[in-house]
Design a protein around this motif. Structure first.
Motif, short mmCIF file in Angstrom:
data_model
loop_
_atom_site.label_atom_id
_atom_site.label_comp_id
_atom_site.label_asym_id
_atom_site.label_seq_id
_atom_site.Cartn_x
_atom_site.Cartn_y
_atom_site.Cartn_z
N LEU A 117 0.83 -1.21 0.00
CA LEU A 117 0.00 0.00 0.00
C LEU A 117 0.86 1.25 0.00
O LEU A 117 0.63 2.19 -0.77
CB LEU A 117 -0.93 -0.03 1.21
N TYR A 118 1.90 1.28 0.85
CA TYR A 118 2.71 2.49 0.96
C TYR A 118 3.78 2.58 -0.12
O TYR A 118 4.30 3.68 -0.37
CB TYR A 118 3.32 2.58 2.36
N ARG A 119 4.10 1.46 -0.79
CA ARG A 119 4.98 1.56 -1.96
C ARG A 119 4.27 2.27 -3.11
O ARG A 119 4.91 2.85 -3.98
CB ARG A 119 5.41 0.17 -2.42
N ALA A 120 2.93 2.20 -3.10
CA ALA A 120 2.16 2.78 -4.20
C ALA A 120 1.76 4.22 -3.94
O ALA A 120 1.35 4.92 -4.87
CB ALA A 120 0.91 1.94 -4.45
N THR A 121 1.83 4.67 -2.71
CA THR A 121 1.44 6.05 -2.42
C THR A 121 2.15 6.55 -1.18
O THR A 121 2.38 5.80 -0.23
CB THR A 121 -0.08 6.16 -2.21
N ARG A 122 2.50 7.80 -1.23
CA ARG A 122 3.07 8.47 -0.05
C ARG A 122 2.03 9.48 0.43
O ARG A 122 1.69 10.41 -0.29
CB ARG A 122 4.37 9.18 -0.41
N VAL A 123 1.53 9.28 1.63
CA VAL A 123 0.54 10.20 2.18
C VAL A 123 1.26 11.20 3.06
O VAL A 123 1.73 10.86 4.14
CB VAL A 123 -0.54 9.44 3.00
N SER A 124 1.36 12.44 2.60
CA SER A 124 2.01 13.48 3.40
C SER A 124 0.95 14.22 4.19
O SER A 124 -0.08 14.61 3.63
CB SER A 124 2.76 14.47 2.50
N PHE A 138 -2.58 18.22 0.65
CA PHE A 138 -4.00 17.91 0.83
C PHE A 138 -4.56 17.17 -0.37
O PHE A 138 -5.32 16.20 -0.23
CB PHE A 138 -4.78 19.21 1.07
N ALA A 139 -4.17 17.60 -1.57
CA ALA A 139 -4.63 16.93 -2.78
C ALA A 139 -4.12 15.50 -2.83
O ALA A 139 -4.85 14.57 -3.22
CB ALA A 139 -4.18 17.72 -4.01
N GLU A 140 -2.86 15.31 -2.45
CA GLU A 140 -2.29 13.96 -2.43
C GLU A 140 -3.03 13.08 -1.44
O GLU A 140 -3.34 11.91 -1.72
CB GLU A 140 -0.81 14.04 -2.05
#
Length: 401
Positions: A117-124, A138-140
């Motif tokens: 899950l986290y390899r596919a997206t970085r939630v900042s 916020f958009a991310e």
């Protein structure tokens, strides 16, 4: 009085006043003690903490080992990662070094699906701790949550959902019991070192479960209800299944925490009217309420190995000294008269971690506090301060009133 308390930074105080027909008044003001949890109802001073930093047994309970647990057939880290990359084209995920650092911080290895899950997206996080571009962060975050299906933590915000995250007053915690049926998918715990919180639905917590119940799967997704003190519900057998099919709200089975054989509530309006049916080696909690007939004997439950909590409303016990036969007792709630019997006989159980004086009726707060202080003194715990002020009230027919 409220202004005077505010001036010295005190938020609440227990007090009582004896006023004669002629206006002679004795005001009793009772302070606080670090060894007493705040009272829920007057005139009880609250729960007496006889051992520093002690918590009720369910809050100490660790998960049972699940050596045979395996991921669900639907768990597919590669499919999960591909799906998220398709939904989030151009997203840059976290690095292997960041994943490794998170595992060190949490003290547990992350399951493969969570890594995917986290390899596919970085939630900042949007705001402090983010990249500095609030709108971009916020958009991310919004895009990632839409792709996954729930409000998502950043990798840095993953956390272990342990018992410390569900604080509960002793009075209520002692009455709880953790129960895991043989067909349960989720262990009935307060928290677990294997519950990794990764998201929410706006109030409740989604976690990956590395300590599943007897019929659960390793890495299953559970929902931890913020309004409950114990337990979690199975939400999905795998992260892959939930991301592919959606995190929509699912109907959950009803909860029944007051169930035999672990807990027994005895009284005219409760599950039992006698202790005999409650006697079972797994019995942990007995609560005795008002009931018709003669007071109860504790003989049916004496010697039970796991009985740790007993509360009995005033006048419901035939012989308070039978409490001495409960060798595993850690929490005891009795009326002031019953406590007086134990104190006079030197029979307060030495195993107690916390205690409470059950109040029913118009007991004078001075009597309640005197008994509480005697119990605290047995363990050299800080006493409840008290101040007595004597004076004369001016009555309406007196000059100057």
């Amino acid at each position: 009085m409220q202004r005077a308390l505010a001036q010295v930074g005190i938020r609440e105080v227990m007090f009582g006043a004896d006023v004669s027909p002629g206006g002679q008044t004795v005001l009793h003001v009772f302070g606080t003690s670090p060894a007493v949890e705040s009272a829920v109802e007057y005139p009880s001073p609250g729960t007496l903490l006889l051992v520093n930093d002690s918590v009720a047994e369910p809050w100490r309970r660790l998960p049972a080992p699940a050596p045979g647990a395996v991921p669900a057939p639907s768990a597919d880290p590669d499919l999960l990662e591909r799906t998220l990359r398709e939904r989030l084209p151009g997203a840059v995920g976290v690095t292997e070094e960041e994943i490794a650092a998170t595992e060190v911080r949490l003290g547990v290895p992350l399951p493969e699906e969570l890594k995917a899950l986290y390899r596919a997206t970085r939630v900042s996080p949007a705001g402090p701790g983010g990249s500095g571009d609030w709108e971009a962060d916020f958009a991310e975050q919004q895009a990632a949550e839409a792709a996954v299906g729930c409000e998502l933590c950043s990798l840095d915000a993953l956390f272990i959902f342990d018992a410390d995250l569900r604080p509960c007053p002793w009075e209520y915690a002692a009455a709880q019991a953790v129960v895991t049926p043989s067909d349960a998918a989720v262990q009935g715990l307060v928290g677990s070192p294997g519950w990794i919180g990764f998201g929410s639905n706006g109030g409740d917590t989604f976690a990956v479960d590395l300590t599943p119940g007897p019929c659960g799967h390793l890495g299953q997704v559970i929902l931890i209800d913020h309004e409950q003190h114990i337990g979690a519900e199975l939400y999905g057998e795998s992260l892959t299944e939930l991301v592919l099919n959606g995190f929509e709200r699912r109907d959950q089975p009803s909860r029944d925490r007051q169930r035999l054989p672990a807990t027994a509530w005895v009284g005219d309006h409760h599950q039992l009217t006698d202790l005999v049916p409650a006697a079972h080696p797994d019995l942990e909690v007995v609560r005795i309420f008002r009931r018709s007939g003669t007071p109860l004997s504790l003989a049916p439950v004496v010697g039970l190995p796991r009985l740790r909590t007993l509360t009995a409303q005033p006048g419901t016990l035939a012989d308070p000294l039978e409490v001495t036969g409960l060798s595993a007792l850690e929490y005891l709630g009795l009326g002031a008269d019953e406590w007086r019997v134990l104190l006079d006989a030197g029979a307060v159980p030495p195993t107690l971690l916390a205690a409470r004086i059950e109040v029913h009726g118009d007991e004078h707060p001075s009597v309640i506090v005197d008994v509480a202080n005697e119990i605290l003194a047995l363990r050299d715990r800080p006493l409840i301060d008290r101040t007595t002020v004597r004076g004369q009230l001016r009555l309406p027919d007196q000059p100057g009133s």
